[in-house]
Motif scaffolding. Structure first.
Motif, PDB file in Angstrom:
ATOM      1  N   GLY A  60       1.113  -4.218 -10.324  1.00 49.12           N
ATOM      2  CA  GLY A  60       0.218  -3.353 -11.080  1.00 49.12           C
ATOM      3  C   GLY A  60      -1.067  -3.050 -10.346  1.00 49.12           C
ATOM      4  O   GLY A  60      -1.310  -3.544  -9.243  1.00 49.12           O
ATOM      5  N   SER A  61      -1.896  -2.250 -10.980  1.00 45.40           N
ATOM      6  CA  SER A  61      -3.155  -1.801 -10.382  1.00 45.40           C
ATOM      7  C   SER A  61      -4.269  -1.899 -11.410  1.00 45.40           C
ATOM      8  O   SER A  61      -4.032  -1.804 -12.615  1.00 45.40           O
ATOM      9  N   LEU A  62      -5.482  -2.072 -10.902  1.00 38.53           N
ATOM     10  CA  LEU A  62      -6.655  -2.208 -11.767  1.00 38.53           C
ATOM     11  C   LEU A  62      -7.836  -1.516 -11.107  1.00 38.53           C
ATOM     12  O   LEU A  62      -8.027  -1.608  -9.901  1.00 38.53           O
ATOM     13  N   GLY A  63      -8.597  -0.792 -11.915  1.00 33.76           N
ATOM     14  CA  GLY A  63      -9.790  -0.124 -11.414  1.00 33.76           C
ATOM     15  C   GLY A  63     -10.783   0.075 -12.542  1.00 33.76           C
ATOM     16  O   GLY A  63     -10.524  -0.307 -13.691  1.00 33.76           O
ATOM     17  N   VAL A  64     -11.923   0.669 -12.209  1.00 34.15           N
ATOM     18  CA  VAL A  64     -12.940   0.969 -13.211  1.00 34.15           C
ATOM     19  C   VAL A  64     -13.437   2.405 -13.032  1.00 34.15           C
ATOM     20  O   VAL A  64     -13.558   2.899 -11.915  1.00 34.15           O
ATOM     21  N   VAL A  65     -13.704   3.059 -14.152  1.00 30.96           N
ATOM     22  CA  VAL A  65     -14.258   4.415 -14.144  1.00 30.96           C
ATOM     23  C   VAL A  65     -15.733   4.322 -13.755  1.00 30.96           C
ATOM     24  O   VAL A  65     -16.493   3.572 -14.363  1.00 30.96           O
TER      25      VAL A  65
ATOM     26  N   GLU B 132      -7.743  -3.301  -7.394  1.00 29.00           N
ATOM     27  CA  GLU B 132      -6.529  -4.010  -7.006  1.00 29.00           C
ATOM     28  C   GLU B 132      -5.342  -3.067  -7.105  1.00 29.00           C
ATOM     29  O   GLU B 132      -5.247  -2.275  -8.048  1.00 29.00           O
ATOM     30  N   HIS B 133      -4.444  -3.152  -6.109  1.00 24.38           N
ATOM     31  CA  HIS B 133      -3.214  -2.357  -6.138  1.00 24.38           C
ATOM     32  C   HIS B 133      -2.118  -3.209  -5.521  1.00 24.38           C
ATOM     33  O   HIS B 133      -2.120  -3.475  -4.319  1.00 24.38           O
TER      34      HIS B 133
ATOM     35  N   MET C 208       0.829  -1.183   0.000  1.00 28.01           N
ATOM     36  CA  MET C 208       0.000   0.000   0.000  1.00 28.01           C
ATOM     37  C   MET C 208       0.870   1.242   0.000  1.00 28.01           C
ATOM     38  O   MET C 208       1.919   1.257   0.610  1.00 28.01           O
ATOM     39  N   CYS C 209       0.374   2.245  -0.645  1.00 26.83           N
ATOM     40  CA  CYS C 209       1.083   3.514  -0.710  1.00 26.83           C
ATOM     41  C   CYS C 209       0.224   4.558  -0.005  1.00 26.83           C
ATOM     42  O   CYS C 209      -0.947   4.699  -0.319  1.00 26.83           O
ATOM     43  N   ARG C 210       0.790   5.250   0.976  1.00 25.17           N
ATOM     44  CA  ARG C 210       0.051   6.326   1.629  1.00 25.17           C
ATOM     45  C   ARG C 210       0.380   7.615   0.908  1.00 25.17           C
ATOM     46  O   ARG C 210       1.542   7.989   0.780  1.00 25.17           O
ATOM     47  N   VAL C 211      -0.667   8.269   0.427  1.00 26.69           N
ATOM     48  CA  VAL C 211      -0.493   9.506  -0.320  1.00 26.69           C
ATOM     49  C   VAL C 211      -0.856  10.661   0.594  1.00 26.69           C
ATOM     50  O   VAL C 211      -1.970  10.713   1.102  1.00 26.69           O
TER      51      VAL C 211
END
Length: 198
Positions: free
Chosen positions: A46-51, A41-42, A1-4
């Motif tokens: 890689g990462s995956l998402g949907v608009v 998914e992250h 995980m990346c904390r932004v």
């Protein structure tokens, strides 16, 4: 995980499944301009998402008729992203009191939001769902690519609410999500789509 960490607000948002990626006003890529992406998914690979806010003219009934009665309004197939538009993904929100991890045909993403196996029997899970949304294609990033885009300021990372997946506010979702973050992010919701019209 990346904390932004958002330097403007001092708050941190976690780049993880169940996060929303809100396109920064300056992100002009036509695939993502003013979009809200639900991150499924992250991982390091890689990462995956949907608009969430790009409905198409295609009805769910036309492509997945057995799932159409469970589809939230508008009952359109949404454009999930520029990758593999022939692939259908489906997200659902599970009713309170049910754990999607324990249901055949569902894969928990975060909280009550789950991926739906479209090869499963809709009748077997229909009573457990508050609604669902079907997406054609998805948004994908190679390992490290999304972190770099967030670091560059292309995306604002905020927590998702389960109802974001089912919202009817598709055309206004971008501004709605920014406004609910409070100041100063809420100010971005007023950013003109075309700065020449300002």
């Amino acid at each position: 995980m990346c904390r932004v960490v958002d330097e403007r607000s001092g708050s941190g948002s976690v780049l993880a499944p169940g996060s929303l990626l809100v396109a920064a006003p300056g992100l002009l890529d036509p695939n993502f301009h003013r979009t809200v992406v639900y991150l499924i998914e992250h991982r390091d690979g890689g990462s995956l998402g949907v608009v969430l806010n790009r409905p198409s003219e295609v009805s769910v009934r036309d492509v997945l008729p057995t799932w159409a009665p469970l589809s939230s309004q508008p009952s359109s197939v949404f454009v999930g992203g520029p990758v593999d538009s022939e692939t259908a993904l489906c997200l659902a929100a599970v009713r309170t009191g049910h754990d999607p991890s324990n249901v055949n045909g569902l894969v928990r993403v975060r909280g009550p939001v789950a991926l739906v196996d479209l090869d499963s029997d809709p009748d077997a899970i229909s009573s457990l769902l508050r609604g669902l949304r079907v997406f054609a294609g998805y948004s994908g990033w190679d390992g490290g690519q999304l972190d770099a885009e967030v670091g560059r300021g292309d995306w604002i990372v905020v927590p998702a609410l389960p109802d974001d997946v089912l919202t009817r506010k598709d055309s206004g979702l971008w501004g709605h999500v920014l406004r609910r973050q409070g100041m100063p992010l809420a100010l971005l919701a007023t950013y003109p789509a075309d700065v020449r019209q300002n």
